[in-house]
Design a protein around this motif. Structure first.
Motif, PDB file in Angstrom:
ATOM      1  N   GLU A  27       0.846  -1.197   0.000  1.00  0.00           N
ATOM      2  CA  GLU A  27       0.000   0.000   0.000  1.00  0.00           C
ATOM      3  C   GLU A  27       0.876   1.240   0.000  1.00  0.00           C
ATOM      4  N   TYR A  28       0.429   2.227  -0.772  1.00  0.00           N
ATOM      5  CA  TYR A  28       1.082   3.530  -0.817  1.00  0.00           C
ATOM      6  C   TYR A  28       0.013   4.585  -0.596  1.00  0.00           C
ATOM      7  N   ARG A  29       0.393   5.673   0.033  1.00  0.00           N
ATOM      8  CA  ARG A  29      -0.526   6.799   0.211  1.00  0.00           C
ATOM      9  C   ARG A  29       0.127   8.058  -0.345  1.00  0.00           C
ATOM     10  N   VAL A  30       0.555   7.979  -1.574  1.00  0.00           N
ATOM     11  CA  VAL A  30       1.201   9.130  -2.196  1.00  0.00           C
ATOM     12  C   VAL A  30       0.125  10.078  -2.728  1.00  0.00           C
ATOM     13  N   GLU A  31       0.423  11.367  -2.643  1.00  0.00           N
ATOM     14  CA  GLU A  31      -0.550  12.413  -2.954  1.00  0.00           C
ATOM     15  C   GLU A  31      -1.232  12.240  -4.299  1.00  0.00           C
ATOM     16  N   ASN A  32      -0.481  11.903  -5.325  1.00  0.00           N
ATOM     17  CA  ASN A  32      -1.056  11.862  -6.666  1.00  0.00           C
ATOM     18  C   ASN A  32      -1.942  10.648  -6.905  1.00  0.00           C
ATOM     19  N   GLU A  33      -2.065   9.751  -5.935  1.00  0.00           N
ATOM     20  CA  GLU A  33      -2.907   8.578  -6.119  1.00  0.00           C
ATOM     21  C   GLU A  33      -4.075   8.488  -5.143  1.00  0.00           C
ATOM     22  N   VAL A  34      -4.104   9.294  -4.114  1.00  0.00           N
ATOM     23  CA  VAL A  34      -5.145   9.181  -3.088  1.00  0.00           C
ATOM     24  C   VAL A  34      -6.534   9.337  -3.700  1.00  0.00           C
ATOM     25  N   ASP A  35      -6.747  10.377  -4.485  1.00  0.00           N
ATOM     26  CA  ASP A  35      -8.056  10.602  -5.091  1.00  0.00           C
ATOM     27  C   ASP A  35      -8.408   9.520  -6.103  1.00  0.00           C
ATOM     28  N   ARG A  36      -7.429   9.093  -6.888  1.00  0.00           N
ATOM     29  CA  ARG A  36      -7.691   8.040  -7.887  1.00  0.00           C
ATOM     30  C   ARG A  36      -8.041   6.723  -7.202  1.00  0.00           C
ATOM     31  N   PHE A  37      -7.388   6.409  -6.084  1.00  0.00           N
ATOM     32  CA  PHE A  37      -7.696   5.187  -5.349  1.00  0.00           C
ATOM     33  C   PHE A  37      -9.103   5.263  -4.764  1.00  0.00           C
ATOM     34  N   ALA A  38      -9.460   6.404  -4.188  1.00  0.00           N
ATOM     35  CA  ALA A  38     -10.804   6.568  -3.624  1.00  0.00           C
ATOM     36  C   ALA A  38     -11.868   6.426  -4.708  1.00  0.00           C
ATOM     37  N   ALA A  39     -11.620   6.989  -5.885  1.00  0.00           N
ATOM     38  CA  ALA A  39     -12.574   6.851  -6.993  1.00  0.00           C
ATOM     39  C   ALA A  39     -12.687   5.387  -7.416  1.00  0.00           C
ATOM     40  N   TRP A  40     -11.564   4.695  -7.461  1.00  0.00           N
ATOM     41  CA  TRP A  40     -11.569   3.267  -7.817  1.00  0.00           C
ATOM     42  C   TRP A  40     -12.378   2.481  -6.791  1.00  0.00           C
ATOM     43  N   GLN A  41     -12.226   2.807  -5.515  1.00  0.00           N
ATOM     44  CA  GLN A  41     -12.982   2.126  -4.467  1.00  0.00           C
ATOM     45  C   GLN A  41     -14.494   2.341  -4.641  1.00  0.00           C
ATOM     46  N   ARG A  42     -14.864   3.492  -5.210  1.00  0.00           N
ATOM     47  CA  ARG A  42     -16.282   3.783  -5.463  1.00  0.00           C
ATOM     48  C   ARG A  42     -16.765   3.159  -6.775  1.00  0.00           C
TER      49      ARG A  42
END
Length: 174
Positions: A27-42
């Motif tokens: 798992e990574y919590r890098v800034e440029n992926e946080v929003d994209r990961f959340a959208a993927w989760q949705r």
């Protein structure tokens, strides 16, 4: 905080033959992926036919350096079953491949006998290693660079061992 793509682009553009990346975390919590990961989760998924919606400017940079003959390879060592984050990464990796990266996946259970560095890294032309240091939660902390020949040889050897065992992206399922 994360390293800017502007800073990193100078490093990868300086490569003449190769840029390899070894990823070791689930798992990574890098800034440029946080929003994209959340959208993927949705439930959002990237559209294979809509290249304009893919992650820019990273993919443009990969296309630029591979077009001049630099081999860009990424190997990911992952736990099984994979974490939700790795499933997210896997679902979007077709964009990396389309941009010119070669990507392989190695189940962690098949890496037990390999000697690996303690941190993710990029290596450029086998001569410079940039370690990416993350905290326990996957937040980027800093980078450390070295051109020490002993360390660069060890990192090249580790990457080659992982690459040899790893499964090409097109054959790896999550």
């Amino acid at each position: 905080m994360s390293q800017s793509l502007t800073d990193f682009s100078g490093l990868i553009r300086s490569a003449r033959e190769s840029a390899v990346h070894l990823e070791l975390r689930d798992e990574y919590r890098v800034e440029n992926e946080v929003d994209r990961f959340a959208a993927w989760q949705r439930g959002h998924r990237l559209d294979v036919d809509d290249r304009a919606s893919w992650w820019r400017p990273w993919l443009d940079l990969v296309q630029e350096v591979t077009a001049k003959g630099v081999a860009v390879r990424r190997a990911r060592i992952v736990s099984e079953p994979v974490s939700e984050y790795i499933a997210f990464e896997h679902s979007g990796t077709f964009t990396n491949v389309a941009a010119g990266e070669e990507v392989r996946w190695l189940p962690r259970s098949r890496a037990s006998d390999l000697l690996l560095p303690g941190n993710d890294y990029w290596q450029f032309d086998g001569r410079l290693v940039q370690f990416n240091i993350f905290d326990g939660s996957g937040n980027w902390v800093r980078t450390d660079q070295t051109d020490d020949p002993v360390i660069t040889r060890r990192c090249a050897s580790a990457f080659d061992a992982v690459w040899e065992r790893a499964v090409p992206h097109e054959q790896f399922t999550v």
